[in-house]
Design a protein around this motif. Structure first.
Motif, PDB file in Angstrom:
ATOM      1  N   ARG A   1     -12.892   7.668  24.802  1.00 54.67           N
ATOM      2  CA  ARG A   1     -11.529   7.949  25.250  1.00 54.67           C
ATOM      3  C   ARG A   1     -11.408   9.414  25.651  1.00 54.67           C
ATOM      4  NH1 ARG A   1      -6.131   6.397  21.826  1.00 54.67           N
ATOM      5  NH2 ARG A   1      -4.604   7.074  23.367  1.00 54.67           N
TER       6      ARG A   1
ATOM      7  N   SER B   1     -13.513   6.939  34.139  1.00 54.11           N
ATOM      8  CA  SER B   1     -13.281   6.688  32.716  1.00 54.11           C
ATOM      9  C   SER B   1     -14.555   6.228  32.015  1.00 54.11           C
ATOM     10  CB  SER B   1     -12.205   5.613  32.551  1.00 54.11           C
ATOM     11  OG  SER B   1     -12.029   5.318  31.181  1.00 54.11           O
TER      12      SER B   1
ATOM     13  N   GLU C   1      -7.037   8.776  28.677  1.00 57.41           N
ATOM     14  CA  GLU C   1      -6.393   7.476  28.760  1.00 57.41           C
ATOM     15  C   GLU C   1      -5.364   7.301  27.637  1.00 57.41           C
ATOM     16  OE1 GLU C   1     -10.670   7.167  30.082  1.00 57.41           O
ATOM     17  OE2 GLU C   1      -9.689   7.844  28.246  1.00 57.41           O
TER      18      GLU C   1
ATOM     19  N   TYR D   1      -4.806   4.909  32.921  1.00 56.01           N
ATOM     20  CA  TYR D   1      -5.948   5.762  33.275  1.00 56.01           C
ATOM     21  C   TYR D   1      -5.416   6.924  34.102  1.00 56.01           C
ATOM     22  CZ  TYR D   1      -8.933   1.838  31.899  1.00 56.01           C
ATOM     23  OH  TYR D   1      -9.562   0.842  31.204  1.00 56.01           O
TER      24      TYR D   1
END
Length: 169
Positions: free
Chosen positions: A119, A142, A122, A135
């Motif tokens: 992460r 990502s 996000e 996102y």
């Protein structure tokens, strides 16, 4: 007669799971679904049926497996359930094309948020049978991994909004 929306997993994404939408419509009609419409080539189908959600899912998955020679996951929602997904989006103030609902067969596991990895920027929130993800920098960059989403399928909020409108017609 109830209106449903079905989401197919891994169809026409990244060169895999080729399935012309005309073939998908024909498959849906062959199992008794009516007023069948597909939206974009990623496996989104709006239709009507007197069958239960579980029956629709089972029939479509069998038909798709016969076609593809391998299992193809199908996630099904009623039109009202999909409208609730759109309404429940906790990231409404964010860009709809950068916010997704990951549709699941059941509620997200209790450890969904702690089991994630990679992460960055996000934002993630849990819904009834979906996981919402915004996102901020776009999906392409990502590194986010959500183990609970493994058998789910994601659609951005623009797609969800269109399908909600179609289901309401």
């Amino acid at each position: 007669m109830p209106t449903y929306v079905a989401f197919l997993r891994a169809v026409n994404v990244g060169g895999t799971g080729k399935l012309p939408m005309a073939d998908l419509r024909a498959m849906c009609e062959s199992v008794g679904l009516t007023n069948v419409r597909t939206y974009i080539a990623s496996g989104n189908v709006v239709f009507q049926s007197r069958l239960s959600e579980a029956s629709v899912k089972a029939k479509l998955e069998r038909c798709l497996e016969d076609y593809a020679g391998k299992p193809v996951g199908v996630l099904v929602r009623t039109g009202a359930e999909l409208a609730a997904v759109l309404e429940g989006n906790p990231f409404k103030a964010q860009a709809a094309n950068r916010t997704v609902a990951i549709f699941l067969d059941g509620p997200p596991p209790a450890d969904t948020l702690v089991a994630m990895s990679g992460r960055q920027e996000e934002e993630v929130a849990l819904g009834a049978r979906e996981i919402y993800v915004h996102y901020g920098d776009g999906m392409a960059h990502s590194k986010l991994k959500i183990p609970a989403a493994k058998t789910g399928t994601a659609r951005n909020m623009n797609t969800v909004a269109t399908l909600v409108a179609w289901a309401a017609q």
